[in-house]
Design a protein around this motif. Structure first.
Motif, short mmCIF file in Angstrom:
data_model
loop_
_atom_site.label_atom_id
_atom_site.label_comp_id
_atom_site.label_asym_id
_atom_site.label_seq_id
_atom_site.Cartn_x
_atom_site.Cartn_y
_atom_site.Cartn_z
N ALA A 146 92.52 -35.28 85.11
CA ALA A 146 92.05 -35.32 83.69
C ALA A 146 90.75 -36.28 83.65
CB ALA A 146 93.09 -35.50 82.62
N ASP A 147 90.82 -37.22 84.38
CA ASP A 147 89.91 -38.15 84.44
C ASP A 147 88.59 -37.76 85.13
OD1 ASP A 147 91.28 -40.17 82.73
OD2 ASP A 147 92.40 -40.56 84.56
N SER A 148 88.68 -36.88 86.09
CA SER A 148 87.54 -36.32 86.99
C SER A 148 86.65 -35.53 85.98
CB SER A 148 88.05 -35.40 87.89
OG SER A 148 88.95 -36.37 88.63
N ALA A 149 85.25 -35.52 86.17
CA ALA A 149 84.42 -34.56 85.69
C ALA A 149 84.43 -33.40 86.31
CB ALA A 149 83.22 -35.10 85.85
N GLU A 150 84.57 -32.17 85.37
CA GLU A 150 84.29 -30.74 86.19
C GLU A 150 82.96 -30.49 86.76
OE1 GLU A 150 85.51 -26.34 85.01
OE2 GLU A 150 85.95 -27.97 83.63
N PHE A 151 81.97 -31.14 86.02
CA PHE A 151 80.69 -30.86 86.55
C PHE A 151 79.80 -32.17 86.78
CE2 PHE A 151 81.60 -27.53 83.54
CZ PHE A 151 81.57 -26.31 84.22
N CYS A 152 79.03 -32.28 87.95
CA CYS A 152 78.41 -33.32 88.18
C CYS A 152 77.64 -34.08 87.36
CB CYS A 152 77.62 -33.05 89.46
SG CYS A 152 76.59 -34.39 90.35
N ASP A 153 77.65 -35.37 87.12
CA ASP A 153 76.86 -35.85 86.24
C ASP A 153 75.27 -35.95 86.62
OD1 ASP A 153 78.91 -36.52 84.33
OD2 ASP A 153 78.93 -38.62 85.02
N LEU A 199 87.69 -28.40 92.44
CA LEU A 199 89.01 -28.77 92.05
C LEU A 199 89.70 -29.58 93.35
CD1 LEU A 199 91.43 -28.81 90.13
CD2 LEU A 199 92.06 -26.56 91.25
N LYS A 200 89.32 -29.18 94.51
CA LYS A 200 90.14 -29.94 95.69
C LYS A 200 89.62 -31.32 95.70
CE LYS A 200 90.56 -29.45 100.51
NZ LYS A 200 90.43 -28.76 101.69
N ARG A 201 88.15 -31.30 95.47
CA ARG A 201 87.91 -32.97 95.29
C ARG A 201 88.11 -33.78 94.19
NH1 ARG A 201 83.95 -36.63 96.50
NH2 ARG A 201 82.58 -37.69 95.28
N ARG A 202 88.50 -32.95 92.99
CA ARG A 202 88.79 -33.63 91.92
C ARG A 202 90.24 -34.35 92.02
NH1 ARG A 202 88.43 -30.18 87.13
NH2 ARG A 202 88.15 -28.46 88.39
N LYS A 203 90.96 -33.25 92.71
CA LYS A 203 92.54 -33.66 93.04
C LYS A 203 92.47 -34.80 94.01
CE LYS A 203 94.79 -29.35 92.07
NZ LYS A 203 95.61 -28.20 92.82
N ALA A 204 91.62 -34.93 95.15
CA ALA A 204 91.71 -35.88 96.14
C ALA A 204 91.09 -37.25 95.78
CB ALA A 204 90.78 -35.39 97.29
N MET A 205 90.18 -37.19 94.77
CA MET A 205 89.72 -38.29 94.35
C MET A 205 89.38 -38.39 92.65
SD MET A 205 89.14 -40.15 97.02
CE MET A 205 88.12 -41.70 96.59
N PRO A 206 90.45 -38.29 92.03
CA PRO A 206 90.38 -38.55 90.69
C PRO A 206 89.60 -39.73 90.01
CG PRO A 206 92.59 -38.39 91.29
CD PRO A 206 92.11 -38.72 92.58
N GLY A 207 88.66 -39.17 89.09
CA GLY A 207 87.96 -40.18 88.28
C GLY A 207 86.19 -40.07 88.88
N PHE A 208 86.05 -39.19 89.88
CA PHE A 208 84.67 -39.01 90.25
C PHE A 208 83.88 -38.31 89.20
CE2 PHE A 208 85.59 -40.70 94.45
CZ PHE A 208 84.66 -41.15 94.96
N VAL A 209 82.59 -38.58 89.18
CA VAL A 209 81.78 -37.83 88.08
C VAL A 209 80.42 -37.17 88.80
CG1 VAL A 209 82.34 -39.27 86.17
CG2 VAL A 209 80.21 -39.96 87.94
N ARG A 210 80.61 -37.12 90.30
CA ARG A 210 79.36 -36.75 90.84
C ARG A 210 79.97 -35.76 92.07
NH1 ARG A 210 77.47 -42.03 91.14
NH2 ARG A 210 75.77 -42.26 89.81
N CYS A 211 79.12 -34.66 92.48
CA CYS A 211 79.59 -33.61 93.54
C CYS A 211 79.40 -34.55 94.67
CB CYS A 211 78.63 -32.43 93.66
SG CYS A 211 76.95 -32.68 93.94
N ILE A 212 79.87 -33.92 95.77
CA ILE A 212 79.70 -34.69 97.07
C ILE A 212 78.45 -35.18 97.44
CG2 ILE A 212 80.18 -34.50 99.72
CD1 ILE A 212 82.75 -32.89 99.03
N SER A 213 77.59 -34.00 97.39
CA SER A 213 75.98 -34.18 98.00
C SER A 213 75.20 -35.39 97.11
CB SER A 213 75.40 -32.94 97.44
OG SER A 213 75.70 -31.87 98.15
N CYS A 214 75.53 -35.34 95.51
CA CYS A 214 75.13 -36.55 94.92
C CYS A 214 75.68 -37.92 94.89
CB CYS A 214 75.14 -35.97 93.40
SG CYS A 214 74.05 -34.71 92.70
#
Length: 75
Positions: free
Chosen positions: A35-42, A50-65
């Motif tokens: 729930a602390d992870s952003a669904e969309f990249c800032d 979802l896989k990234r959000r589950k693996a690293m909760p709290g991120f606010v950027r997509c992998i590329s950014c």
């Protein structure tokens, strides 16, 4: 000429605030949940998988950014 310097100073301030917010966020990553992870990249607005959000909760950027941001920080 002053406008160029004012713009540069404003961009520098924005980047400083982003860096400070990022550091504060990293310091608080412990105990984060999905729930602390952003669904969309800032940065770009793309969906963060979802896989990234589950693996690293709290991120606010997509992998590329996030990768781009980390490369920028190493310069």
């Amino acid at each position: 000429m002053t406008d160029v310097f004012d713009h540069a100073a404003e961009l520098e301030q924005q980047e400083r605030e982003r860096a400070l917010n990022e550091q504060a966020r990293r310091a608080n990553l412990t105990g984060k949940t999905l729930a602390d992870s952003a669904e969309f990249c800032d940065d770009c607005g793309d969906n963060i998988p979802l896989k990234r959000r589950k693996a690293m909760p709290g991120f606010v950027r997509c992998i590329s950014c996030q990768s781009r941001q980390e490369r920028r920080g190493k310069r």
